[in-house]
Design an enzyme around this catalytic site. Structure first.
Site, PDB file in Angstrom:
ATOM      1  CE  LYS A   1      -2.399  -0.813   3.789  1.00  0.00           C
ATOM      2  NZ  LYS A   1      -1.769  -2.082   4.241  1.00  0.00           N
TER       3      LYS A   1
ATOM      4  NE  ARG B   1      -4.376  -1.064  10.199  1.00  0.00           N
ATOM      5  CZ  ARG B   1      -3.314  -0.457   9.681  1.00  0.00           C
ATOM      6  NH1 ARG B   1      -3.397   0.696   9.112  1.00  0.00           N
ATOM      7  NH2 ARG B   1      -2.146  -1.042   9.701  1.00  0.00           N
TER       8      ARG B   1
ATOM      9  NE  ARG C   1       7.415  -2.687   5.721  1.00  0.00           N
ATOM     10  CZ  ARG C   1       6.124  -2.395   5.802  1.00  0.00           C
ATOM     11  NH1 ARG C   1       5.442  -2.083   4.714  1.00  0.00           N
ATOM     12  NH2 ARG C   1       5.497  -2.452   6.963  1.00  0.00           N
TER      13      ARG C   1
ATOM     14  NE  ARG D   1       6.474  -0.153   9.917  1.00  0.00           N
ATOM     15  CZ  ARG D   1       5.284  -0.098   9.328  1.00  0.00           C
ATOM     16  NH1 ARG D   1       5.181   0.416   8.103  1.00  0.00           N
ATOM     17  NH2 ARG D   1       4.207  -0.536   9.921  1.00  0.00           N
TER      18      ARG D   1
ATOM     19  NE  ARG E   1       2.054  -4.480  11.186  1.00  0.00           N
ATOM     20  CZ  ARG E   1       3.006  -4.241  10.274  1.00  0.00           C
ATOM     21  NH1 ARG E   1       4.179  -4.825  10.357  1.00  0.00           N
ATOM     22  NH2 ARG E   1       2.763  -3.408   9.291  1.00  0.00           N
TER      23      ARG E   1
HETATM   24  P1  AMP Z   1       0.680   0.764   9.095  1.00  0.00           P
HETATM   25  O1  AMP Z   1       1.914   1.507   8.737  1.00  0.00           O
HETATM   26  O2  AMP Z   1      -0.522   1.202   8.307  1.00  0.00           O
HETATM   27  O3  AMP Z   1       0.883  -0.731   9.057  1.00  0.00           O
HETATM   28  O4  AMP Z   1       0.345   1.138  10.625  1.00  0.00           O
HETATM   29  C1  AMP Z   1       1.248   0.839  11.673  1.00  0.00           C
HETATM   30  C2  AMP Z   1       0.496   0.691  12.988  1.00  0.00           C
HETATM   31  O5  AMP Z   1      -0.152   1.946  13.297  1.00  0.00           O
HETATM   32  C3  AMP Z   1      -0.609  -0.332  12.990  1.00  0.00           C
HETATM   33  O6  AMP Z   1      -0.146  -1.652  13.244  1.00  0.00           O
HETATM   34  C4  AMP Z   1      -1.505   0.202  14.113  1.00  0.00           C
HETATM   35  O7  AMP Z   1      -0.944  -0.076  15.385  1.00  0.00           O
HETATM   36  C5  AMP Z   1      -1.426   1.703  13.894  1.00  0.00           C
HETATM   37  N1  AMP Z   1      -2.474   2.186  12.964  1.00  0.00           N
HETATM   38  C6  AMP Z   1      -2.297   2.721  11.717  1.00  0.00           C
HETATM   39  N2  AMP Z   1      -3.463   3.057  11.161  1.00  0.00           N
HETATM   40  C7  AMP Z   1      -4.419   2.712  12.062  1.00  0.00           C
HETATM   41  C8  AMP Z   1      -5.845   2.774  12.072  1.00  0.00           C
HETATM   42  N3  AMP Z   1      -6.529   3.251  11.012  1.00  0.00           N
HETATM   43  N4  AMP Z   1      -6.492   2.317  13.172  1.00  0.00           N
HETATM   44  C9  AMP Z   1      -5.829   1.846  14.247  1.00  0.00           C
HETATM   45  N5  AMP Z   1      -4.489   1.733  14.302  1.00  0.00           N
HETATM   46  C10 AMP Z   1      -3.785   2.159  13.231  1.00  0.00           C
END
Ligand code: AMP
Length: 211
Positions: free
Chosen positions: A17, A90, A124, A157, A168
């Site tokens: 994404k 989400r 990654r 990360r 996740r």
């Molecule tokens: P991502 O980079 O999109 O994988 O987001 C990293 C982390 O941020 C996720 O594993 C969640 O802990 C938090 N996070 C990001 N977006 C959301 C969301 N829309 N709702 C809840 N937690 C989020």
């Protein structure tokens, strides 16, 4: 038909994404709104929100809906030329809140099976300086510890460790995949196979959005 301007990108972690989003927003002149990037920035700056979110993020779980909606609402409202939501909504509750903030023109899901997610994310690496994303297997930098573009240090990360990745993915299946039906019912959902290369995924999404 006019090009779609208000778009949400769904898909499990590791589906690509973030990488494809950067190209899409350039192509269509819209704003990239990644809740994960915004949260990581809050964590890096040590803000109240960042401190509240960090341990949840490190476990690969979801930050509470109210915090996320409060964080993103103003940014969506300010994005007059259109936006690409990456990592939001989400949960069904977030999607319902989003409906009170803005309409969407399209929702695109990049699909990827669990084992591909694990294989991709353990490899990654992200540049601490410019945020460019690499994959040691599929998109390797010339030097595995340095960014090809800006020379910044490449890091893994905290939430790209294997046990957290599996968590996740499970969180995605439980909390986020119900959104596929939510948007299917609204006639907005389009699906793209994330196993194809980045160029192909990008091309498919451009076709969908320009259609
Ligand atoms: P991502 O980079 O999109 O994988 O987001 C990293 C982390 O941020 C996720 O594993 C969640 O802990 C938090 N996070 C990001 N977006 C959301 C969301 N829309 N709702 C809840 N937690 C989020």
């Amino acid at each position: 038909m006019a090009a779609a301007k208000r778009v949400a990108l769904l898909g499990p972690p590791g589906a690509g994404k973030g990488t494809v989003a950067k190209r899409i927003v350039e192509r269509f002149g819209i704003v990239h709104l990644s809740t994960g990037d915004i949260l990581r920035d809050e964590v890096a700056r040590g803000t109240e929100l960042g401190r509240a979110a960090k341990s949840t993020m490190d476990r690969g779980e979801l930050v509470p809906d109210e915090l996320i909606v409060d964080m993103i609402r103003g940014r969506i409202e300010a994005a007059e030329s259109g936006f690409l939501l990456d990592g939001f909504p989400r949960t069904i509750a977030q999607a319902e809140s989003l409906e009170t903030i803005s309409d969407l023109d399209a929702v695109i899901s990049i699909d990827l099976p669990r084992e591909d997610v694990v294989a991709r994310l353990t490899a990654r690496r992200v540049c601490v300086e410019c945020g460019r994303i690499y994959n040691l297997t599929f998109r390797p930098p010339e030097d595995p510890s340095r960014c090809d573009v800006c020379g910044g240090t490449l890091i893994q990360r905290d939430d790209d460790k294997e046990d957290v990745i599996r968590n996740r993915y499970d969180v995605y299946q439980t909390s986020t995949s119900p959104l596929l039906e939510f948007y299917e019912l609204r006639g907005l959902l389009r699906r793209v196979d994330g196993r194809s290369g980045t160029d192909e995924v990008f091309g498919r999404i451009v076709e969908i959005l320009a259609g």
